[in-house]
Design a protein around this motif. Structure first.
Motif, PDB file in Angstrom:
ATOM      1  N   ILE A  27      -0.911  -5.216  -0.727  1.00  0.00           N
ATOM      2  CA  ILE A  27      -1.452  -3.873  -1.021  1.00  0.00           C
ATOM      3  C   ILE A  27      -2.593  -4.014  -2.034  1.00  0.00           C
ATOM      4  N   VAL A  28      -2.374  -4.861  -3.065  1.00  0.00           N
ATOM      5  CA  VAL A  28      -3.421  -5.117  -4.061  1.00  0.00           C
ATOM      6  C   VAL A  28      -4.603  -5.835  -3.393  1.00  0.00           C
ATOM      7  N   GLY A  29      -4.277  -6.782  -2.494  1.00  0.00           N
ATOM      8  CA  GLY A  29      -5.332  -7.467  -1.734  1.00  0.00           C
ATOM      9  C   GLY A  29      -6.156  -6.468  -0.927  1.00  0.00           C
ATOM     10  N   GLY A  30      -5.479  -5.457  -0.386  1.00  0.00           N
ATOM     11  CA  GLY A  30      -6.156  -4.390   0.357  1.00  0.00           C
ATOM     12  C   GLY A  30      -7.085  -3.578  -0.529  1.00  0.00           C
ATOM     13  N   TRP A  31      -6.648  -3.315  -1.770  1.00  0.00           N
ATOM     14  CA  TRP A  31      -7.522  -2.596  -2.720  1.00  0.00           C
ATOM     15  C   TRP A  31      -8.806  -3.379  -2.932  1.00  0.00           C
ATOM     16  N   PHE A  50      -5.504   1.196   5.322  1.00  0.00           N
ATOM     17  CA  PHE A  50      -6.624   0.449   5.902  1.00  0.00           C
ATOM     18  C   PHE A  50      -6.765  -0.917   5.221  1.00  0.00           C
ATOM     19  N   GLY A  51      -6.788  -0.919   3.880  1.00  0.00           N
ATOM     20  CA  GLY A  51      -6.964  -2.157   3.118  1.00  0.00           C
ATOM     21  C   GLY A  51      -5.835  -3.137   3.356  1.00  0.00           C
ATOM     22  N   THR A  52      -4.590  -2.624   3.361  1.00  0.00           N
ATOM     23  CA  THR A  52      -3.420  -3.489   3.547  1.00  0.00           C
ATOM     24  C   THR A  52      -3.459  -4.164   4.915  1.00  0.00           C
ATOM     25  N   ILE A  53      -3.757  -3.396   5.966  1.00  0.00           N
ATOM     26  CA  ILE A  53      -3.810  -3.959   7.324  1.00  0.00           C
ATOM     27  C   ILE A  53      -4.925  -5.003   7.421  1.00  0.00           C
ATOM     28  N   ALA A  54      -6.091  -4.699   6.839  1.00  0.00           N
ATOM     29  CA  ALA A  54      -7.215  -5.646   6.869  1.00  0.00           C
ATOM     30  C   ALA A  54      -6.828  -6.953   6.191  1.00  0.00           C
ATOM     31  N   ILE A  91       5.862   0.935   1.687  1.00  0.00           N
ATOM     32  CA  ILE A  91       5.657   1.023   0.231  1.00  0.00           C
ATOM     33  C   ILE A  91       4.454   1.932  -0.076  1.00  0.00           C
ATOM     34  N   VAL A  92       3.370   1.777   0.713  1.00  0.00           N
ATOM     35  CA  VAL A  92       2.161   2.599   0.509  1.00  0.00           C
ATOM     36  C   VAL A  92       2.495   4.086   0.612  1.00  0.00           C
ATOM     37  N   PHE A  93       3.321   4.446   1.597  1.00  0.00           N
ATOM     38  CA  PHE A  93       3.679   5.854   1.793  1.00  0.00           C
ATOM     39  C   PHE A  93       4.647   6.368   0.721  1.00  0.00           C
ATOM     40  N   ASN A  94       5.319   5.442   0.033  1.00  0.00           N
ATOM     41  CA  ASN A  94       6.239   5.818  -1.060  1.00  0.00           C
ATOM     42  C   ASN A  94       5.827   5.074  -2.333  1.00  0.00           C
ATOM     43  N   PHE A  95       4.526   5.104  -2.603  1.00  0.00           N
ATOM     44  CA  PHE A  95       3.934   4.240  -3.630  1.00  0.00           C
ATOM     45  C   PHE A  95       4.574   4.416  -5.003  1.00  0.00           C
ATOM     46  N   GLY A  96       4.676   5.645  -5.470  1.00  0.00           N
ATOM     47  CA  GLY A  96       5.191   5.927  -6.809  1.00  0.00           C
ATOM     48  C   GLY A  96       6.582   5.363  -7.049  1.00  0.00           C
ATOM     49  N   GLU A  97       7.447   5.472  -6.042  1.00  0.00           N
ATOM     50  CA  GLU A  97       8.852   5.025  -6.209  1.00  0.00           C
ATOM     51  C   GLU A  97       9.009   3.523  -5.968  1.00  0.00           C
ATOM     52  N   LEU A  98       8.231   2.950  -5.035  1.00  0.00           N
ATOM     53  CA  LEU A  98       8.539   1.595  -4.569  1.00  0.00           C
ATOM     54  C   LEU A  98       7.646   0.482  -5.104  1.00  0.00           C
ATOM     55  N   PHE A  99       6.348   0.738  -5.309  1.00  0.00           N
ATOM     56  CA  PHE A  99       5.430  -0.371  -5.620  1.00  0.00           C
ATOM     57  C   PHE A  99       5.867  -1.135  -6.875  1.00  0.00           C
ATOM     58  N   GLY A 100       6.031  -0.418  -7.974  1.00  0.00           N
ATOM     59  CA  GLY A 100       6.428  -1.062  -9.230  1.00  0.00           C
ATOM     60  C   GLY A 100       7.801  -1.708  -9.135  1.00  0.00           C
ATOM     61  N   ALA A 110     -18.617   5.263   0.156  1.00  0.00           N
ATOM     62  CA  ALA A 110     -18.262   4.296  -0.899  1.00  0.00           C
ATOM     63  C   ALA A 110     -17.186   4.884  -1.811  1.00  0.00           C
ATOM     64  N   ASP A 111     -17.300   6.177  -2.129  1.00  0.00           N
ATOM     65  CA  ASP A 111     -16.303   6.844  -2.983  1.00  0.00           C
ATOM     66  C   ASP A 111     -14.926   6.849  -2.334  1.00  0.00           C
ATOM     67  N   TRP A 112     -14.899   7.012  -0.992  1.00  0.00           N
ATOM     68  CA  TRP A 112     -13.604   6.998  -0.285  1.00  0.00           C
ATOM     69  C   TRP A 112     -12.941   5.623  -0.430  1.00  0.00           C
ATOM     70  N   PHE A 113     -13.734   4.554  -0.277  1.00  0.00           N
ATOM     71  CA  PHE A 113     -13.192   3.197  -0.390  1.00  0.00           C
ATOM     72  C   PHE A 113     -12.791   2.859  -1.821  1.00  0.00           C
ATOM     73  N   LYS A 114     -13.453   3.474  -2.798  1.00  0.00           N
ATOM     74  CA  LYS A 114     -13.123   3.196  -4.202  1.00  0.00           C
ATOM     75  C   LYS A 114     -12.044   4.140  -4.732  1.00  0.00           C
ATOM     76  N   GLY A 115     -11.769   5.214  -3.995  1.00  0.00           N
ATOM     77  CA  GLY A 115     -10.748   6.180  -4.409  1.00  0.00           C
ATOM     78  C   GLY A 115      -9.356   5.662  -4.117  1.00  0.00           C
ATOM     79  N   PHE A 116      -8.367   6.498  -4.387  1.00  0.00           N
ATOM     80  CA  PHE A 116      -6.982   6.065  -4.164  1.00  0.00           C
ATOM     81  C   PHE A 116      -6.313   7.073  -3.243  1.00  0.00           C
ATOM     82  N   SER A 117      -6.189   6.702  -1.965  1.00  0.00           N
ATOM     83  CA  SER A 117      -5.541   7.604  -1.008  1.00  0.00           C
ATOM     84  C   SER A 117      -4.660   6.778  -0.080  1.00  0.00           C
ATOM     85  N   VAL A 118      -3.709   7.422   0.563  1.00  0.00           N
ATOM     86  CA  VAL A 118      -2.798   6.727   1.487  1.00  0.00           C
ATOM     87  C   VAL A 118      -3.598   6.072   2.611  1.00  0.00           C
TER      88      VAL A 118
END
Length: 459
Positions: free
Chosen positions: A120-124, A156-160, A378-387, A143-151
């Motif tokens: 997920i971090v690699g995707g960012w 997209f980043g994670t799959i790539a 994890i991406v869809f439940n980011f707040g609860e699962l990532f950390g 560019a703002d969309w790619f630098k922003g934080f959205s599901v």
């Protein structure tokens, strides 16, 4: 039954080995070099008194991480198999074999769990890289969309990131891992050199360099600093992460294993050192530009956002050339993340392919897709699962796996068998001081040091 299948499959097709010493060193160093070196290490330096932390870290790498790296690589080369079967091979005792297999499975859970959040971090990083390119060519809103934080952007980043990882792993040891490591690792050093020269030309950079390289000797004996340096040294070489064990299993018996381990340690440590050379002066340049990094009490305001917020702000404040170097910076981080992720995926791929003979290509895609599905959950439940997943993987699973590897390598694997394994590529192993000290050091000192790291992470 599984073990028999594994043995016969291995006997039928000789195990693939790295084609060259340099290929192995760059691949294994690449496995160790990741965001821990480029993101974690400079952050720890900035939080723990600069040069004092660097000095203690370098000592800890030699005292804690290097002897354990030799153990992990030796277990892999001795077993010539995946982590589960390599751990089973350390003893002829049926109970020890069963326990060894359990340790192997715990070890194997580490790269799978780490990859789930790491990708997920690699995707960012990939998204920031694309965003920086789009900004240069004038597509500001995209560019703002790619630098922003959205599901959507995170998916997209994670799959790539997974696609890149799977494409390299499916190629095998020589055509996949070695081929790309020997391209990506030199690129890493070239990009670092470019960034260093550029940042040192900015106002405030020399002050940052001084803070990094000149230790305050009063802080060197600080207990908190010593534990932080020990933990960082331990994680920076991915001790307990199975990557070194699996890469060791692809190493020829003719190679001098302690020497190879030392080369991997030196490359990995030099990347962390160079990352500090780039990031610390960059932080002081950012402070000159008015970016607040330290709170009034001297602590970092947010260590997590150092790479994703502070440095991009600095690049943006330096105009078009700054934006070009922002692309260089995120390309560098993406490469570092990839050299680690390929070793993580390789661990479960090796196990399934060896035991079930499913074929590397198919296995890489199926297992990659399964772990990717968990990452997207994890991406869809980011707040609860990532950390939570990150904490379980790095604070609990990895240190416990490292302690188990250490206990098995020190106590279950007989001294004669250990020494024989290392003498295969180094006939004079027992004549040198390292050969005399290492077996006892691994048995008595290393477990205590690893247990200390675990205790500190719980504290």
């Amino acid at each position: 039954m599984n073990n028999t299948t594994s043995s016969s499959a291995t006997a039928a097709t000789p195990r693939e080995h790295f084609g060259s010493k340099l290929g192995f060193i760059l691949a294994a160093a690449g496995a160790a070099v990741g965001l821990g070196n480029i993101w974690g290490f400079p952050t720890q330096v900035a939080s723990n008194g600069g040069g004092a932390f660097l000095l203690v870290y370098l000592v800890m790498i030699l005292v804690v991480a290097f002897p354990m790296l030799v153990v992990e690589m030796a277990i892999g080369r001795h077993g010539q198999a995946n982590p589960v079967d390599s751990m089973r091979s350390l003893s002829a005792n049926p109970i020890a074999k069963k326990l060894g297999a359990c340790v192997g499975w715990i070890g194997l859970a580490v790269p799978c769990a780490v990859l789930a959040f790491y990708s997920i971090v690699g995707g960012w990083l990939i998204c920031f890289l694309i965003g920086a390119v789009l900004e240069i060519v004038g597509y500001a809103s995209l560019a703002d969309w790619f630098k922003g934080f959205s599901v959507g952007r995170n998916v997209f980043g994670t799959i790539a990131f997974y696609l890149l990882t799977i494409l390299i792993v499916q190629g095998g040891v020589k055509q996949g891992i070695e081929k790309w490591s020997t391209r990506l690792m030199p690129s890493l050093f070239i990009l670092f050199a470019l960034l260093f020269v550029y940042i040192m030309m900015q106002q405030g950079a020399m002050e940052g360099l001084k803070h990094y390289l000149v230790p305050n000797f009063e802080k060197v004996w600080d207990r908190k600093l010593i534990l932080a340096a020990m933990g960082q040294g331990f994680f920076s070489l991915t001790i307990g992460g199975c990557s070194m064990l699996i890469y060791g299993s692809y190493l020829s018996k003719k190679e001098d294993l302690p020497k190879m381990a030392m080369n991997v340690t030196l490359v990995d440590t030099s990347v962390a050192f160079i990352a500090g050379l780039v990031v610390m002066p960059a932080m002081f340049v950012a402070m000159q530009k008015g970016v607040q990094i330290y709170a009034e009490d001297g602590s970092l305001i947010s260590s997590d956002t150092l790479v994703f917020t502070v440095l991009p702000l600095m690049f943006e404040s330096l105009g078009l050339l700054g934006l070009v170097f922002s692309v260089v910076f995120f390309l560098l981080l993406t490469i570092a993340a990839l050299t680690s992720s390929i070793s993580m995926l390789e661990c479960p791929v090796a196990l399934v392919d060896e035991r079930l003979n499913t074929g590397r290509k198919k296995t890489s895609w199926v297992l990659g897709a399964l772990i990717a599905a968990f990452s997207i959950f994890i991406v869809f439940n980011f707040g609860e699962l990532f950390g939570l997943v990150a904490m379980i993987a790095t604070q609990y699973l990895q240190p416990i796996a490292a302690l188990m590897f250490c206990i098995f390598g020190g106590w279950v694997w007989s001294r004669a068998s250990k020494v024989k394994e290392l003498e295969q590529g180094c006939p004079d192993f027992q004549l040198g001081w390292f050969g005399k000290v290492w077996p006892l050091y691994v048995k008595f000192v290393c477990p205590v040091l690893v247990a200390t790291v675990i205790w500190a992470s719980f504290g």
